[in-house]
Design a protein around this motif. Structure first.
Motif, PDB file in Angstrom:
ATOM      1  N   ALA A  35      -0.570   3.606  -3.116  1.00 29.10           N
ATOM      2  CA  ALA A  35      -1.915   3.604  -3.379  1.00 29.10           C
ATOM      3  C   ALA A  35      -2.742   2.904  -2.170  1.00 29.10           C
ATOM      4  O   ALA A  35      -2.263   2.166  -1.477  1.00 29.10           O
ATOM      5  CB  ALA A  35      -2.353   3.286  -4.755  1.00 29.10           C
ATOM      6  N   VAL A  36      -3.929   2.969  -2.372  1.00 28.59           N
ATOM      7  CA  VAL A  36      -5.062   2.149  -1.505  1.00 28.59           C
ATOM      8  C   VAL A  36      -5.105   0.977  -1.972  1.00 28.59           C
ATOM      9  O   VAL A  36      -5.605   0.172  -1.258  1.00 28.59           O
ATOM     10  CB  VAL A  36      -6.262   2.748  -1.307  1.00 28.59           C
ATOM     11  CG1 VAL A  36      -5.994   4.412  -0.177  1.00 28.59           C
ATOM     12  CG2 VAL A  36      -6.880   3.152  -2.351  1.00 28.59           C
ATOM     13  N   LYS A  37      -5.094   0.664  -3.235  1.00 22.45           N
ATOM     14  CA  LYS A  37      -5.150  -0.601  -4.195  1.00 22.45           C
ATOM     15  C   LYS A  37      -3.665  -1.124  -3.904  1.00 22.45           C
ATOM     16  O   LYS A  37      -2.679  -0.614  -4.337  1.00 22.45           O
ATOM     17  CB  LYS A  37      -5.558  -0.242  -5.361  1.00 22.45           C
ATOM     18  CG  LYS A  37      -5.750  -1.562  -6.278  1.00 22.45           C
ATOM     19  CD  LYS A  37      -6.294  -1.463  -7.616  1.00 22.45           C
ATOM     20  CE  LYS A  37      -6.600  -2.733  -8.434  1.00 22.45           C
ATOM     21  NZ  LYS A  37      -6.740  -2.609  -9.715  1.00 22.45           N
ATOM     22  N   PRO A  38      -3.817  -2.214  -3.568  1.00 21.12           N
ATOM     23  CA  PRO A  38      -2.337  -3.134  -3.198  1.00 21.12           C
ATOM     24  C   PRO A  38      -1.884  -3.276  -4.446  1.00 21.12           C
ATOM     25  O   PRO A  38      -2.121  -3.625  -5.353  1.00 21.12           O
ATOM     26  CB  PRO A  38      -2.758  -4.321  -2.444  1.00 21.12           C
ATOM     27  CG  PRO A  38      -4.139  -4.590  -2.659  1.00 21.12           C
ATOM     28  CD  PRO A  38      -4.813  -3.273  -3.101  1.00 21.12           C
ATOM     29  N   GLU A  39      -0.107  -3.218  -4.401  1.00 25.13           N
ATOM     30  CA  GLU A  39       0.391  -3.458  -5.670  1.00 25.13           C
ATOM     31  C   GLU A  39       1.473  -4.509  -5.185  1.00 25.13           C
ATOM     32  O   GLU A  39       2.415  -4.442  -4.425  1.00 25.13           O
ATOM     33  CB  GLU A  39       1.344  -2.518  -6.203  1.00 25.13           C
ATOM     34  CG  GLU A  39       0.411  -1.126  -6.652  1.00 25.13           C
ATOM     35  CD  GLU A  39       1.332  -0.023  -6.988  1.00 25.13           C
ATOM     36  OE1 GLU A  39       2.498   0.042  -6.716  1.00 25.13           O
ATOM     37  OE2 GLU A  39       0.706   0.989  -7.126  1.00 25.13           O
ATOM     38  N   LYS A  75       2.536 -11.097  -8.616  1.00 24.40           N
ATOM     39  CA  LYS A  75       1.412 -11.248  -8.916  1.00 24.40           C
ATOM     40  C   LYS A  75       0.993 -12.632  -9.585  1.00 24.40           C
ATOM     41  O   LYS A  75       1.886 -13.195 -10.383  1.00 24.40           O
ATOM     42  CB  LYS A  75       1.095 -10.164 -10.145  1.00 24.40           C
ATOM     43  CG  LYS A  75       1.150  -8.745  -9.590  1.00 24.40           C
ATOM     44  CD  LYS A  75       0.905  -7.836 -10.764  1.00 24.40           C
ATOM     45  CE  LYS A  75       1.071  -6.358 -10.229  1.00 24.40           C
ATOM     46  NZ  LYS A  75       0.840  -5.437 -10.986  1.00 24.40           N
ATOM     47  N   TYR A  97       0.973  -1.277   0.064  1.00 20.32           N
ATOM     48  CA  TYR A  97       0.106   0.127  -0.019  1.00 20.32           C
ATOM     49  C   TYR A  97       0.900   1.247   0.084  1.00 20.32           C
ATOM     50  O   TYR A  97       0.381   2.373   0.316  1.00 20.32           O
ATOM     51  CB  TYR A  97      -1.112  -0.149   1.215  1.00 20.32           C
ATOM     52  CG  TYR A  97      -1.977  -1.186   1.097  1.00 20.32           C
ATOM     53  CD1 TYR A  97      -2.951  -1.210   0.415  1.00 20.32           C
ATOM     54  CD2 TYR A  97      -1.429  -2.202   1.952  1.00 20.32           C
ATOM     55  CE1 TYR A  97      -3.835  -1.960   0.540  1.00 20.32           C
ATOM     56  CE2 TYR A  97      -2.260  -3.386   1.937  1.00 20.32           C
ATOM     57  CZ  TYR A  97      -3.527  -3.431   1.094  1.00 20.32           C
ATOM     58  OH  TYR A  97      -4.540  -4.478   1.178  1.00 20.32           O
TER      59      TYR A  97
END
Length: 137
Positions: free
Chosen positions: A127-131, A135, A124
């Motif tokens: 951003a508030v969207k996790p990276e 993946k 986080y």
């Protein structure tokens, strides 16, 4: 406590030197040993098989004990592990912990490993969207 720590250090040293200098002294006959990534070995003879076979495929470069925690007949160890696979030269390293249960003869009757990857990060951070770095895994 000192005797338990000596036994655990012997187990780690055996991997570094690729030599069984005490499996019979360390583990109970009916031990259950679970590796951090899934394999489980039931019985001292299966641990011997795993030890000898694994050492034909890889070399342990480091297995360092960071700290011990003792409570009654249980011990937890924090450690760092690094090895290299012989077939492809792939090096693996990670931190981990082991939960150990001792029997009345001061032998390990249960051991379960837990693993933690080394390159920790904050998903986080930006951003508030996790990276996530891994993946799809």
């Amino acid at each position: 406590m000192e005797e338990k720590e000596r036994i655990i250090k012997l187990w780690f040293d055996m991997w570094l030197h690729k030599k069984d200098t005490g499996i019979d002294k360390i583990f109970s006959d009916d031990v259950i040993y679970t590796e951090s990534w899934g394999p489980e070995y039931k019985g001292k003879e299966k641990i011997k098989l795993w030890f000898y076979e694994w050492n034909t495929r890889a070399d342990v470069l480091k297995w360092e004990i960071k700290q011990f925690f003792h409570k009654g007949s249980q011990t937890v160890i924090e450690w760092y592990f690094k090895c290299i696979m012989k077939n492809d030269g792939k090096c693996e390293e990670f931190s981990g912990m082991s939960l150990i249960q001792w029997n009345s003869e001061n032998k390990i009757s249960f051991l379960k490993e837990f693993m933690c990857k080394l390159n920790n990060y904050d998903p986080y951070k930006n951003a508030v969207k996790p990276e996530f770095q891994d993946k799809g895994k």
